[in-house]
Motif scaffolding. Structure first.
Motif, PDB file in Angstrom:
ATOM      1  N   ASN A  14      20.132  19.856  59.132  1.00  0.00           N
ATOM      2  CA  ASN A  14      19.164  18.798  58.871  1.00  0.00           C
ATOM      3  C   ASN A  14      19.784  17.410  58.846  1.00  0.00           C
ATOM      4  O   ASN A  14      19.105  16.436  59.122  1.00  0.00           O
ATOM      5  CB  ASN A  14      18.424  19.054  57.554  1.00  0.00           C
ATOM      6  CG  ASN A  14      16.987  19.432  57.783  1.00  0.00           C
ATOM      7  OD1 ASN A  14      16.445  19.232  58.867  1.00  0.00           O
ATOM      8  ND2 ASN A  14      16.365  19.980  56.774  1.00  0.00           N
ATOM      9  N   CYS A  15      21.045  17.307  58.525  1.00  0.00           N
ATOM     10  CA  CYS A  15      21.692  15.992  58.492  1.00  0.00           C
ATOM     11  C   CYS A  15      21.632  15.330  59.865  1.00  0.00           C
ATOM     12  O   CYS A  15      21.496  14.113  59.970  1.00  0.00           O
ATOM     13  CB  CYS A  15      23.130  16.107  58.006  1.00  0.00           C
ATOM     14  SG  CYS A  15      24.130  17.303  58.899  1.00  0.00           S
ATOM     15  N   SER A  16      21.666  16.112  60.922  1.00  0.00           N
ATOM     16  CA  SER A  16      21.544  15.584  62.279  1.00  0.00           C
ATOM     17  C   SER A  16      20.112  15.684  62.799  1.00  0.00           C
ATOM     18  O   SER A  16      19.610  14.765  63.443  1.00  0.00           O
ATOM     19  CB  SER A  16      22.460  16.352  63.237  1.00  0.00           C
ATOM     20  OG  SER A  16      23.785  16.191  62.879  1.00  0.00           O
ATOM     21  N   LYS A  19      17.270  12.998  61.916  1.00  0.00           N
ATOM     22  CA  LYS A  19      17.444  11.612  62.339  1.00  0.00           C
ATOM     23  C   LYS A  19      16.412  11.199  63.381  1.00  0.00           C
ATOM     24  O   LYS A  19      15.945  10.069  63.379  1.00  0.00           O
ATOM     25  CB  LYS A  19      18.850  11.392  62.898  1.00  0.00           C
ATOM     26  CG  LYS A  19      19.912  11.419  61.835  1.00  0.00           C
ATOM     27  CD  LYS A  19      21.287  11.221  62.428  1.00  0.00           C
ATOM     28  CE  LYS A  19      22.344  11.299  61.343  1.00  0.00           C
ATOM     29  NZ  LYS A  19      23.693  11.209  61.887  1.00  0.00           N
ATOM     30  N   ASN A  20      16.069  12.102  64.291  1.00  0.00           N
ATOM     31  CA  ASN A  20      15.146  11.767  65.373  1.00  0.00           C
ATOM     32  C   ASN A  20      13.906  12.653  65.416  1.00  0.00           C
ATOM     33  O   ASN A  20      13.211  12.680  66.420  1.00  0.00           O
ATOM     34  CB  ASN A  20      15.870  11.859  66.723  1.00  0.00           C
ATOM     35  CG  ASN A  20      16.969  10.840  66.833  1.00  0.00           C
ATOM     36  OD1 ASN A  20      16.737   9.655  66.637  1.00  0.00           O
ATOM     37  ND2 ASN A  20      18.173  11.285  67.123  1.00  0.00           N
ATOM     38  N   LEU A  21      13.621  13.363  64.330  1.00  0.00           N
ATOM     39  CA  LEU A  21      12.506  14.302  64.339  1.00  0.00           C
ATOM     40  C   LEU A  21      11.181  13.610  64.651  1.00  0.00           C
ATOM     41  O   LEU A  21      10.445  14.039  65.540  1.00  0.00           O
ATOM     42  CB  LEU A  21      12.391  15.033  63.004  1.00  0.00           C
ATOM     43  CG  LEU A  21      11.183  15.967  62.897  1.00  0.00           C
ATOM     44  CD1 LEU A  21      11.321  17.142  63.866  1.00  0.00           C
ATOM     45  CD2 LEU A  21      10.990  16.449  61.480  1.00  0.00           C
ATOM     46  N   ARG A  22      10.866  12.559  63.957  1.00  0.00           N
ATOM     47  CA  ARG A  22       9.576  11.889  64.186  1.00  0.00           C
ATOM     48  C   ARG A  22       9.468  11.337  65.600  1.00  0.00           C
ATOM     49  O   ARG A  22       8.409  11.401  66.208  1.00  0.00           O
ATOM     50  CB  ARG A  22       9.345  10.804  63.151  1.00  0.00           C
ATOM     51  CG  ARG A  22       9.068  11.400  61.776  1.00  0.00           C
ATOM     52  CD  ARG A  22       8.477  10.375  60.834  1.00  0.00           C
ATOM     53  NE  ARG A  22       8.314  10.929  59.512  1.00  0.00           N
ATOM     54  CZ  ARG A  22       7.186  11.464  59.055  1.00  0.00           C
ATOM     55  NH1 ARG A  22       6.135  11.535  59.827  1.00  0.00           N
ATOM     56  NH2 ARG A  22       7.117  11.927  57.826  1.00  0.00           N
ATOM     57  N   SER A  28       5.855  14.240  71.941  1.00  0.00           N
ATOM     58  CA  SER A  28       5.295  15.530  72.345  1.00  0.00           C
ATOM     59  C   SER A  28       3.774  15.471  72.372  1.00  0.00           C
ATOM     60  O   SER A  28       3.147  14.994  71.422  1.00  0.00           O
ATOM     61  CB  SER A  28       5.731  16.624  71.364  1.00  0.00           C
ATOM     62  OG  SER A  28       5.013  17.817  71.622  1.00  0.00           O
ATOM     63  N   PRO A  29       3.171  15.988  73.436  1.00  0.00           N
ATOM     64  CA  PRO A  29       1.704  16.044  73.471  1.00  0.00           C
ATOM     65  C   PRO A  29       1.143  17.179  72.603  1.00  0.00           C
ATOM     66  O   PRO A  29      -0.058  17.251  72.383  1.00  0.00           O
ATOM     67  CB  PRO A  29       1.403  16.289  74.950  1.00  0.00           C
ATOM     68  CG  PRO A  29       2.600  16.992  75.470  1.00  0.00           C
ATOM     69  CD  PRO A  29       3.769  16.455  74.681  1.00  0.00           C
ATOM     70  N   PHE A  30       2.005  18.049  72.093  1.00  0.00           N
ATOM     71  CA  PHE A  30       1.557  19.231  71.360  1.00  0.00           C
ATOM     72  C   PHE A  30       1.755  19.146  69.845  1.00  0.00           C
ATOM     73  O   PHE A  30       1.201  19.955  69.108  1.00  0.00           O
ATOM     74  CB  PHE A  30       2.295  20.476  71.876  1.00  0.00           C
ATOM     75  CG  PHE A  30       2.182  20.653  73.356  1.00  0.00           C
ATOM     76  CD1 PHE A  30       0.990  21.053  73.943  1.00  0.00           C
ATOM     77  CD2 PHE A  30       3.270  20.394  74.177  1.00  0.00           C
ATOM     78  CE1 PHE A  30       0.879  21.209  75.301  1.00  0.00           C
ATOM     79  CE2 PHE A  30       3.170  20.546  75.547  1.00  0.00           C
ATOM     80  CZ  PHE A  30       1.973  20.951  76.119  1.00  0.00           C
ATOM     81  N   LEU A  31       2.567  18.202  69.396  1.00  0.00           N
ATOM     82  CA  LEU A  31       2.909  18.126  67.971  1.00  0.00           C
ATOM     83  C   LEU A  31       2.433  16.818  67.364  1.00  0.00           C
ATOM     84  O   LEU A  31       2.329  15.801  68.047  1.00  0.00           O
ATOM     85  CB  LEU A  31       4.427  18.238  67.785  1.00  0.00           C
ATOM     86  CG  LEU A  31       5.083  19.502  68.320  1.00  0.00           C
ATOM     87  CD1 LEU A  31       6.596  19.391  68.211  1.00  0.00           C
ATOM     88  CD2 LEU A  31       4.575  20.732  67.590  1.00  0.00           C
ATOM     89  N   HIS A  32       2.175  16.860  66.057  1.00  0.00           N
ATOM     90  CA  HIS A  32       1.778  15.653  65.338  1.00  0.00           C
ATOM     91  C   HIS A  32       2.183  15.796  63.870  1.00  0.00           C
ATOM     92  O   HIS A  32       1.940  16.837  63.259  1.00  0.00           O
ATOM     93  CB  HIS A  32       0.268  15.435  65.436  1.00  0.00           C
ATOM     94  CG  HIS A  32      -0.209  14.264  64.644  1.00  0.00           C
ATOM     95  ND1 HIS A  32       0.047  12.967  65.012  1.00  0.00           N
ATOM     96  CD2 HIS A  32      -0.909  14.201  63.486  1.00  0.00           C
ATOM     97  CE1 HIS A  32      -0.481  12.153  64.120  1.00  0.00           C
ATOM     98  NE2 HIS A  32      -1.067  12.884  63.187  1.00  0.00           N
ATOM     99  N   SER A  36       1.956   9.484  56.899  1.00  0.00           N
ATOM    100  CA  SER A  36       1.991   9.450  55.435  1.00  0.00           C
ATOM    101  C   SER A  36       2.747  10.632  54.822  1.00  0.00           C
ATOM    102  O   SER A  36       3.043  10.630  53.627  1.00  0.00           O
ATOM    103  CB  SER A  36       0.559   9.446  54.884  1.00  0.00           C
ATOM    104  OG  SER A  36      -0.123  10.612  55.293  1.00  0.00           O
ATOM    105  N   LEU A  37       3.078  11.623  55.630  1.00  0.00           N
ATOM    106  CA  LEU A  37       3.780  12.807  55.138  1.00  0.00           C
ATOM    107  C   LEU A  37       5.265  12.503  54.966  1.00  0.00           C
ATOM    108  O   LEU A  37       5.936  12.090  55.906  1.00  0.00           O
ATOM    109  CB  LEU A  37       3.605  13.977  56.099  1.00  0.00           C
ATOM    110  CG  LEU A  37       4.217  15.306  55.665  1.00  0.00           C
ATOM    111  CD1 LEU A  37       3.470  15.864  54.458  1.00  0.00           C
ATOM    112  CD2 LEU A  37       4.165  16.297  56.807  1.00  0.00           C
ATOM    113  N   GLN A  38       5.766  12.707  53.773  1.00  0.00           N
ATOM    114  CA  GLN A  38       7.195  12.510  53.516  1.00  0.00           C
ATOM    115  C   GLN A  38       7.898  13.853  53.667  1.00  0.00           C
ATOM    116  O   GLN A  38       7.590  14.806  52.943  1.00  0.00           O
ATOM    117  CB  GLN A  38       7.446  11.953  52.128  1.00  0.00           C
ATOM    118  CG  GLN A  38       8.912  11.753  51.851  1.00  0.00           C
ATOM    119  CD  GLN A  38       9.195  11.328  50.416  1.00  0.00           C
ATOM    120  OE1 GLN A  38       8.309  11.249  49.576  1.00  0.00           O
ATOM    121  NE2 GLN A  38      10.457  11.061  50.147  1.00  0.00           N
ATOM    122  N   ILE A  39       8.844  13.929  54.595  1.00  0.00           N
ATOM    123  CA  ILE A  39       9.628  15.136  54.809  1.00  0.00           C
ATOM    124  C   ILE A  39      10.979  14.937  54.133  1.00  0.00           C
ATOM    125  O   ILE A  39      11.735  14.038  54.488  1.00  0.00           O
ATOM    126  CB  ILE A  39       9.815  15.429  56.308  1.00  0.00           C
ATOM    127  CG1 ILE A  39       8.461  15.582  56.987  1.00  0.00           C
ATOM    128  CG2 ILE A  39      10.658  16.687  56.496  1.00  0.00           C
ATOM    129  CD1 ILE A  39       8.532  15.698  58.492  1.00  0.00           C
TER     130      ILE A  39
END
Length: 97
Positions: A14-16, A19-22, A28-32, A36-39
């Motif tokens: 997760n440390c890497s 960094k660019n998950l969002r 991606s056309p398939f993910l959202h 407002s969601l804090q991960i």
């Protein structure tokens, strides 16, 4: 996901990864993911010891508010139970040619 504002997510790197998950999800056309969601990223206790010392202080479950007393190793805790099927998956471990 009405009402969910915080998510505690454990992953071995997760440390890497975070960094660019969002950015990856936004492309991606398939993910959202709601903005407002804090991960809250965490690294399971078995894996975090193999990281830098800074990773331990930042991502170990012991230091994450709300994680309680959890090891963050979901799949690994199932391995002993899943050993019975290991023979059927052993042939699948070779790389595809």
């Amino acid at each position: 996901m009405t009402g969910i504002k915080n998510v505690l997510c454990f992953y071995d790197i997760n440390c890497s990864y975070m960094k660019n998950l969002r950015k990856r999800v936004d492309n991606s056309p398939f993910l959202h993911i709601l903005s407002s969601l804090q991960i809250v990223p965490g690294i399971g206790i078995w894996h975090v010891h193999g990281h830098k010392q800074e990773c331990y202080a930042r991502y170990a479950p012991l230091f994450l508010r709300g994680s309680g007393w959890v090891d963050g190793e979901i799949i690994e805790t199932l391995w002993s139970i899943l050993n019975i099927v290991s023979a059927s998956t052993r042939g699948m471990s070779s790389p595809h040619l």
